[in-house]
Design an enzyme around this catalytic site. Structure first.
Site, PDB file in Angstrom:
ATOM      1  N   ASN A  23       0.834  -1.218   0.000  1.00 15.54           N
ATOM      2  CA  ASN A  23       0.000   0.000   0.000  1.00 15.54           C
ATOM      3  C   ASN A  23       0.864   1.262   0.000  1.00 15.54           C
ATOM      4  OD1 ASN A  23      -3.020  -0.529   0.075  1.00 15.54           O
ATOM      5  ND2 ASN A  23      -2.244  -2.042   1.532  1.00 15.54           N
ATOM      6  N   MET A  28       0.515  -2.089  12.108  1.00 18.97           N
ATOM      7  CA  MET A  28      -0.078  -3.071  13.011  1.00 18.97           C
ATOM      8  C   MET A  28       0.010  -2.687  14.493  1.00 18.97           C
ATOM      9  SD  MET A  28      -1.415  -5.114  10.891  1.00 18.97           S
ATOM     10  CE  MET A  28      -1.302  -5.609   9.177  1.00 18.97           C
ATOM     11  N   ASN A  57      -6.684   5.218   7.490  1.00 17.35           N
ATOM     12  CA  ASN A  57      -6.271   3.822   7.548  1.00 17.35           C
ATOM     13  C   ASN A  57      -6.967   3.057   6.435  1.00 17.35           C
ATOM     14  OD1 ASN A  57      -5.207   1.353   8.699  1.00 17.35           O
ATOM     15  ND2 ASN A  57      -7.271   0.952   9.481  1.00 17.35           N
ATOM     16  N   HIS A  95      -8.425  -0.651   5.616  1.00 14.53           N
ATOM     17  CA  HIS A  95      -8.805  -1.911   6.253  1.00 14.53           C
ATOM     18  C   HIS A  95      -9.277  -2.880   5.166  1.00 14.53           C
ATOM     19  CE1 HIS A  95     -10.030  -4.633   9.375  1.00 14.53           C
ATOM     20  NE2 HIS A  95     -11.162  -4.801   8.736  1.00 14.53           N
ATOM     21  N   GLU A 124      -9.983   6.941  18.315  1.00 15.48           N
ATOM     22  CA  GLU A 124      -9.554   6.008  19.368  1.00 15.48           C
ATOM     23  C   GLU A 124     -10.230   4.637  19.268  1.00 15.48           C
ATOM     24  OE1 GLU A 124     -11.361   8.646  19.693  1.00 15.48           O
ATOM     25  OE2 GLU A 124     -13.049   8.280  21.049  1.00 15.48           O
ATOM     26  N   ASP A 170     -10.850   0.854  13.933  1.00 15.66           N
ATOM     27  CA  ASP A 170     -11.662   0.831  12.705  1.00 15.66           C
ATOM     28  C   ASP A 170     -12.987   1.580  12.867  1.00 15.66           C
ATOM     29  OD1 ASP A 170      -9.730  -0.723  11.352  1.00 15.66           O
ATOM     30  OD2 ASP A 170     -10.535  -2.544  12.237  1.00 15.66           O
ATOM     31  N   ALA A 228      -9.025  -3.316  -4.804  1.00 12.84           N
ATOM     32  CA  ALA A 228      -9.613  -2.298  -3.927  1.00 12.84           C
ATOM     33  C   ALA A 228      -8.564  -1.436  -3.215  1.00 12.84           C
ATOM     34  CB  ALA A 228     -10.547  -2.962  -2.913  1.00 12.84           C
ATOM     35  N   GLU A 229      -7.769  -2.028  -2.349  1.00 17.97           N
ATOM     36  CA  GLU A 229      -6.875  -1.217  -1.502  1.00 17.97           C
ATOM     37  C   GLU A 229      -5.965  -0.277  -2.284  1.00 17.97           C
ATOM     38  OE1 GLU A 229      -4.959  -3.179   1.865  1.00 17.97           O
ATOM     39  OE2 GLU A 229      -6.147  -4.947   1.456  1.00 17.97           O
TER      40      GLU A 229
HETATM   41  C1  GAR Z   1      -3.200  -4.745   3.927  1.00 22.49           C
HETATM   42  O1  GAR Z   1      -4.064  -5.726   3.438  1.00 22.49           O
HETATM   43  C2  GAR Z   1      -3.928  -3.811   4.861  1.00 22.49           C
HETATM   44  O2  GAR Z   1      -5.235  -3.535   4.469  1.00 22.49           O
HETATM   45  C3  GAR Z   1      -3.910  -4.601   6.128  1.00 22.49           C
HETATM   46  O3  GAR Z   1      -2.630  -5.197   6.156  1.00 22.49           O
HETATM   47  C4  GAR Z   1      -2.142  -5.380   4.825  1.00 22.49           C
HETATM   48  C5  GAR Z   1      -0.796  -4.698   4.705  1.00 22.49           C
HETATM   49  O4  GAR Z   1      -0.180  -4.975   3.484  1.00 22.49           O
HETATM   50  N1  GAR Z   1      -4.155  -3.756   7.255  1.00 22.49           N
HETATM   51  C6  GAR Z   1      -4.841  -4.131   8.329  1.00 22.49           C
HETATM   52  O5  GAR Z   1      -5.276  -5.253   8.490  1.00 22.49           O
HETATM   53  C7  GAR Z   1      -5.027  -3.050   9.378  1.00 22.49           C
HETATM   54  N2  GAR Z   1      -6.013  -3.428  10.331  1.00 22.49           N
HETATM   55  P1  GAR Z   1       0.994  -4.050   2.903  1.00 22.49           P
HETATM   56  O6  GAR Z   1       2.086  -3.941   3.970  1.00 22.49           O
HETATM   57  O7  GAR Z   1       1.486  -4.812   1.703  1.00 22.49           O
HETATM   58  O8  GAR Z   1       0.432  -2.707   2.529  1.00 22.49           O
END
Ligand code: GAR
Length: 206
Positions: free
Chosen positions: A16, A93, A110, A112, A150, A153, A182-183
């Site tokens: 991302n 994380m 963020n 998700h 706080e 999500d 999507a992301e």
């Molecule tokens: C992604 O899928 C992101 O949406 C998720 O971790 C992955 C990170 O991948 N995030 C969460 O779960 C946050 N609660 P990346 O390091 O390749 O971007």
């Protein structure tokens, strides 16, 4: 208009982060500039991505710093040193306290990997989200970009994009499809929206 200075917080592979760096290079994130990458994990590949793009990167590990307070003090120091005005959590994380998120109202986003309010909140991160979606047998999932407060999500939703479950999906296959479809699309879009908004408000304040 002066560009909004963006810090990206990461913990892992950083795909991302890469989508954000690529969007900036392609002129799609034209209202913002990525000025800092912060990793909560010393060995994260995201750090290499930052280096390759010539973006300053620092490691702030809660474990190494010993307490949440020391961790957040280190984060704030790095943000201050680089004049960051907005934060994008891209696979970050570590949990941020209310004290921290209150300092950046509607300035932390963020991504998700599910359609909030499904499969979100405490314990739902990374592959666990996709495992839960497959276990529940949903036919559609997706990704959400939201503001961070706080509540895990729990902040206002900015963008969502659905992704279909396919036969034979594994958590890993689904994770990849949610990222690709999507992301990596909605995170840069939402970052541009918020960066433009902050830049505009600065302009009016002058
Ligand atoms: C992604 O899928 C992101 O949406 C998720 O971790 C992955 C990170 O991948 N995030 C969460 O779960 C946050 N609660 P990346 O390091 O390749 O971007």
């Amino acid at each position: 208009m002066t560009k909004t200075r963006i810090a990206v917080f990461v913990s892992g592979g950083g795909t991302n982060l890469q989508a954000l760096l690529d969007a900036e290079a392609a002129g799609k994130l034209h209202s913002g500039r990525i000025v800092l990458v912060v990793s909560s994990q010393p060995g994260a590949y995201a750090l290499t991505r930052a280096e390759k793009a010539g973006v300053p990167a620092v490691v702030c590990s809660r474990k190494e710093l010993g307490s949440q307070a020391a961790f957040e003090t280190a984060l704030l120091k790095a943000l201050d040193q680089h004049g960051a005005e907005m934060i994008v959590l891209a696979g970050f994380m570590s949990i941020l306290s209310k004290d921290f998120t209150d300092r950046f109202p509607e300035r932390i986003l963020n991504v998700h990997p599910a359609l909030i309010p499904s499969f979100c909140g405490k314990g739902y991160y990374g592959l666990k989200v996709h495992e839960a979606a497959l276990a529940r047998g949903v036919k559609v999932t997706g990704a959400t970009v939201h503001f961070v407060n706080e509540i895990p999500d729990g902040g206002r939703i900015l963008l969502q994009k659905p992704v279909m479950i396919e036969e034979g999906d594994t958590p890993e296959k689904l994770q990849r499809r949610v990222m690709e479809q999507a992301e990596w699309i909605i995170l840069p879009q939402a970052a541009e929206m918020v960066a433009a908004d902050i830049a505009e408000r600065k302009e009016h304040a002058h």
